[in-house]
Scaffold this motif. Sequence first.
Motif, PDB file in Angstrom:
ATOM      1  N   MET A   1       0.846  -1.175   0.000  1.00  0.00           N
ATOM      2  CA  MET A   1       0.000   0.000   0.000  1.00  0.00           C
ATOM      3  C   MET A   1       0.883   1.226   0.000  1.00  0.00           C
ATOM      4  O   MET A   1       1.892   1.283   0.671  1.00  0.00           O
ATOM      5  N   ALA A 108      -5.801  -1.748   2.538  1.00  0.00           N
ATOM      6  CA  ALA A 108      -5.133  -3.030   2.776  1.00  0.00           C
ATOM      7  C   ALA A 108      -6.144  -4.166   2.843  1.00  0.00           C
ATOM      8  O   ALA A 108      -5.892  -5.273   2.342  1.00  0.00           O
ATOM      9  N   ASN A 128      -3.629   0.542  -2.978  1.00  0.00           N
ATOM     10  CA  ASN A 128      -3.159  -0.697  -2.378  1.00  0.00           C
ATOM     11  C   ASN A 128      -2.240  -1.450  -3.338  1.00  0.00           C
ATOM     12  O   ASN A 128      -1.984  -1.014  -4.465  1.00  0.00           O
TER      13      ASN A 128
END
Length: 298
Positions: A1, A108, A128
Motif C-alpha cells: 500500500m 489493505a 493498495n
Amino acid sequence: MTIMAGMGSPTGTGVGPLLRGWRERRQLSQLQLALRADSSARHLSFVENGRSRPSRELVLRLAEHLDVPVRERNTLLLAAGYAPHYPETPLDDPSMAALRGGLERLLAAHDPYPAVVVDGSFRVLAANRALGLLLDGIAPHLLEPPLNAIRITLHPDGLAPRILNLRQWRQHLLERMERQLELVRAEPLRRLYEEVRGYPEPAGDPADDPGAGGGAAAGGDPGAGGGAAAGAPGGADGFPFALPMRVRHDGQVLSFLSTIATFNTPLDVTVSELAMETFLPADAETVRFLQAAIGPDR
C-alpha cells in the motif's frame, strides 16, 4: 500500500445569483426553499436580486437545504462578504492521522483486489498493492507524481490500449467528470476533462459487438468475463447490474466492477472531495488470478 503526497457551478457577481443558480438547479421555488430554510419567499427574493444581504447563518442554512458541495459553500460565504466556514486541511497534516490510518486499513483490507483513493481532481492520494499490478506497462511519464487516475486510465500510453471495452469505459469516465464539473468550480478538473476528451477515440471495441467473447482467458466461458451471447438479456457485456471494466493483463482478461465511497457529512473541504474507488472481481477467473498474484482474501 502506498500513500502519496499530495460545466461549472452557478455563476454570478454576488451571492444572490449564486443562490438562485443552485435553487434553480434543485428545481425549487423561492417559497419551497424559504419554507425549508425557515425564511420567507420575499426575503429570499430580495437576497437573490441583491436587495438584501443574507446573514452568515442564512447562507449556510440555504446551502445545506440546497445540498451545495462543501467547497462551494465557502464560495457562497465569500460572495456574501463572510470568511469561509469550512477548513481545507492537507491530507498529510498531523491532524489527519486518524483519517489516513482508516483509509490505509480499508485499502489493505481490499487486497488482493485493486483500490485507490483520489481527490476532487482524480489525483491519486493512496492505493493498495493490487492496483500496482494494473500499472505494469504504463509509460513512466504517467507514473510521475502527481499521478492522475483518469489520465492513467485513458491516455494512449496508459491503461487504455489494454481496456477491451474502452469506448464504454471512456464514456463512463467522461460522464462522471461532467457530473462533477456541474457541482464545483474546479479549473484543474476542467483542464483535465478537456485534455482526456481530446485523446484519440477508440476505433471500435469488441464490446460494441454483443456477441464478442469476454472470458477471463482465451477459450474461457464467454459469460464469465463479461461477454454476452448475441441477444442475451442484461446490460453491457452481459452484466445486467453494472458496467464492467475489462482489462487484458499477462495473457488474461480481468473483469472488474467498481464502487465509490465518500464520507458522510464532511466538515472539511479536503475530506468532502476524497473518494475511494474499489474494484470488485466480476468473475471467478479474475478472483483466481489476483489471489495467485497478490495473495488470498484477508
